[in-house]
Scaffold this motif. Structure first.
Motif, mmCIF file in Angstrom:
data_model
loop_
_atom_site.group_PDB
_atom_site.id
_atom_site.type_symbol
_atom_site.label_atom_id
_atom_site.label_comp_id
_atom_site.label_asym_id
_atom_site.label_seq_id
_atom_site.Cartn_x
_atom_site.Cartn_y
_atom_site.Cartn_z
ATOM 1 N N PHE A 1 22.133 77.125 58.817
ATOM 2 C CA PHE A 1 21.545 76.087 58.792
ATOM 3 C C PHE A 1 21.070 75.349 59.490
ATOM 4 N N ASP A 2 19.384 74.895 59.468
ATOM 5 C CA ASP A 2 18.887 73.523 60.475
ATOM 6 C C ASP A 2 17.852 72.723 59.423
ATOM 7 N N VAL A 3 18.836 72.786 58.079
ATOM 8 C CA VAL A 3 18.231 72.141 57.375
ATOM 9 C C VAL A 3 19.151 70.727 56.690
ATOM 10 N N ASP A 4 18.999 69.638 56.084
ATOM 11 C CA ASP A 4 19.886 68.840 55.914
ATOM 12 C C ASP A 4 19.972 69.416 54.573
ATOM 13 N N ARG A 5 20.790 68.428 53.849
ATOM 14 C CA ARG A 5 21.327 68.888 52.840
ATOM 15 C C ARG A 5 19.610 68.566 51.919
ATOM 16 N N ASP A 6 19.683 67.317 52.090
ATOM 17 C CA ASP A 6 18.193 66.893 50.903
ATOM 18 C C ASP A 6 17.318 67.922 51.239
ATOM 19 N N GLU A 7 16.258 68.085 52.305
ATOM 20 C CA GLU A 7 15.803 69.264 52.675
ATOM 21 C C GLU A 7 16.031 70.182 51.986
ATOM 22 N N THR B 1 14.997 74.257 47.312
ATOM 23 C CA THR B 1 15.088 74.503 46.169
ATOM 24 C C THR B 1 13.926 73.977 44.738
ATOM 25 N N GLU B 2 14.299 72.861 44.730
ATOM 26 C CA GLU B 2 13.521 72.248 43.576
ATOM 27 C C GLU B 2 12.200 73.175 43.502
ATOM 28 N N ARG B 3 11.338 73.171 45.057
ATOM 29 C CA ARG B 3 10.031 73.702 44.575
ATOM 30 C C ARG B 3 10.088 74.734 43.985
ATOM 31 N N PHE B 4 11.222 76.337 44.693
ATOM 32 C CA PHE B 4 11.106 77.035 44.279
ATOM 33 C C PHE B 4 11.299 76.876 42.980
ATOM 34 N N VAL B 5 12.572 76.152 42.651
ATOM 35 C CA VAL B 5 12.452 76.365 40.488
ATOM 36 C C VAL B 5 11.553 76.398 40.480
ATOM 37 N N ASN B 6 10.654 75.290 40.698
ATOM 38 C CA ASN B 6 8.619 75.072 39.820
ATOM 39 C C ASN B 6 7.769 75.919 39.994
ATOM 40 N N ALA B 7 7.883 76.907 40.864
ATOM 41 C CA ALA B 7 6.870 77.564 41.378
ATOM 42 C C ALA B 7 7.798 79.060 40.658
ATOM 43 N N SER B 8 8.596 78.975 40.444
ATOM 44 C CA SER B 8 9.053 80.196 39.672
ATOM 45 C C SER B 8 9.210 80.086 38.193
ATOM 46 N N VAL B 9 8.901 78.978 37.577
ATOM 47 C CA VAL B 9 9.203 78.616 36.497
ATOM 48 C C VAL B 9 7.663 78.595 36.261
ATOM 49 N N THR C 1 24.989 72.495 42.375
ATOM 50 C CA THR C 1 25.525 72.295 43.935
ATOM 51 C C THR C 1 26.379 73.762 43.421
ATOM 52 N N ILE C 2 26.317 74.436 44.084
ATOM 53 C CA ILE C 2 27.190 76.043 43.439
ATOM 54 C C ILE C 2 27.008 76.252 45.467
ATOM 55 N N ASN C 3 28.512 76.709 45.173
ATOM 56 C CA ASN C 3 28.859 77.094 46.661
ATOM 57 C C ASN C 3 28.706 76.566 48.183
ATOM 58 N N ASN C 4 28.029 75.300 47.615
ATOM 59 C CA ASN C 4 28.396 74.307 48.220
ATOM 60 C C ASN C 4 26.777 73.886 48.878
ATOM 61 N N ALA C 5 25.715 74.687 47.636
ATOM 62 C CA ALA C 5 24.572 73.950 48.184
ATOM 63 C C ALA C 5 23.487 74.279 47.633
ATOM 64 N N PRO C 6 22.252 73.585 47.102
ATOM 65 C CA PRO C 6 21.500 73.743 45.810
ATOM 66 C C PRO C 6 21.521 74.922 45.475
ATOM 67 N N LEU D 1 18.566 81.091 51.179
ATOM 68 C CA LEU D 1 19.358 80.831 52.534
ATOM 69 C C LEU D 1 17.805 80.877 53.243
ATOM 70 N N ILE D 2 18.244 78.793 54.046
ATOM 71 C CA ILE D 2 16.828 78.516 54.026
ATOM 72 C C ILE D 2 17.019 78.259 55.504
ATOM 73 N N SER D 3 16.273 78.571 56.320
ATOM 74 C CA SER D 3 16.369 78.433 58.115
ATOM 75 C C SER D 3 14.481 78.386 58.208
#
Length: 296
Positions: free
Chosen positions: A159-165, A170-178, A250-255, A272-274
């Motif tokens: 993982f090369d992105v921090d938790r906030d990113e 993830t929030e953008r993914f949720v919005n686009a999916s919905v 937060t599921i399995n240490n990730a949003p 999984l984000i990279s």
């Protein structure tokens, strides 16, 4: 018994990391309790070490059985998700050891290699103690650990992105999916993104991995449509229930995206984000694997 209860969360943690299954981990810990209840505590010099030893051995035995059972699993098999909100994941190294990507790599190890890796890397047990647990000489145990560590290092995604990113993506993914926004999803995905769905034959899910940003986006939008939602709800015996709610937990240490309805979780989607892009989408819908999670 107080001594056992004091160690219960630790024992669940050991068993879950070895097994990748909350239900199996709970069964193992219950069996460990039965073993403990038949022991004269006065004869046990170190109750914590004794309970870890018993739990680990039971988990190794159960993993051998589980591996053969998973060969006949309907569709892809993914580990059971667990909540790791801040009050649950107290130690960073323990939290990292339950990340979904790592648990999937651990699935490729032998039961003994996996147990040795977990006990050494996550819980920092001395090799002498691990050797006693698995019934091997210490040099052989060190060799197992080295082989497992190299295997994990070669295959574990970075993982090369921090938790906030990660949360923002993830929030953008949720919005686009919905919203059914195919273009918005494609923008978030790596071109060769892969989606792995685990329905276990008990919920509507893709039986094979889906690859490519366009294909994954269109599949996600199709299941988010009114017809797709109705079909999914029928597949899990919840036809007619429409009070869906979607959030990030937060599921399995990730949003992760968590979908709830009827007072229970019905889908968990982990990413999984990279390099700022979503490489892999893990969708877990098997009701037996998510029944223990709290709805959003």
């Amino acid at each position: 018994m107080p001594t056992f209860e004091d160690q219960r969360s630790l024992l669940i943690g050991v068993a879950y990391r070895i097994l990748g299954s909350v239900a199996d981990a709970e069964d193992v810990v219950q069996e460990a309790w039965l073993r403990w209840s038949g022991v004269d505590e006065a004869t046990v010099e170190d109750p914590k070490a004794y309970l870890i030893r018993v739990t680990s051995r039971l988990a190794i035995d159960r993993l051998r059985w589980a591996k053969s059972r998973r060969e006949s699993y309907v569709g892809p098999w993914l580990p059971e998700p667990i909540s790791t909100e801040p009050d649950v994941a107290e130690h960073a190294e323990l939290a990292e050891s339950v990340e979904l990507a790592l648990l999937l790599v651990l699935e490729t190890l032998s039961p003994l290699e996996r147990a040795v890796f977990v006990l050494r890397e996550a819980f920092d047990l001395p090799f002498s103690e691990i050797a006693e647990i698995i019934g091997r000489a210490e040099p052989a145990t060190r060799q197992l650990a080295r082989r497992a560590r190299e295997h994990v290092r070669e295959r574990r995604p970075r993982f090369d992105v921090d938790r906030d990113e990660r949360r923002r993506i993830t929030e953008r993914f949720v919005n686009a999916s919905v919203d059914g926004d195919i273009d918005g999803l494609i923008e978030l995905f790596a071109s060769e993104v892969t989606m792995v769905s685990d329905g276990g034959g008990k919920a509507r899910a893709a039986l094979r991995a889906i690859t490519g940003a366009d294909n994954v986006s269109r599949w996600l939008v199709s299941v988010s449509s009114p017809a797709g939602i109705a079909s999914f709800m029928a597949s899990i015996g919840m036809a007619g229930i429409s009070d869906l709610s979607v959030g990030v937990a937060t599921i399995n240490n990730a949003p992760a995206m968590v979908v709830s309805a009827g007072g229970r979780v019905i889908t968990v989607v982990s990413l999984l984000i990279s390099d700022g892009e979503i490489d892999t989408v893990y969708l877990i819908a098997n009701p037996e694997k998510i029944a223990h999670l709290e709805p959003v």
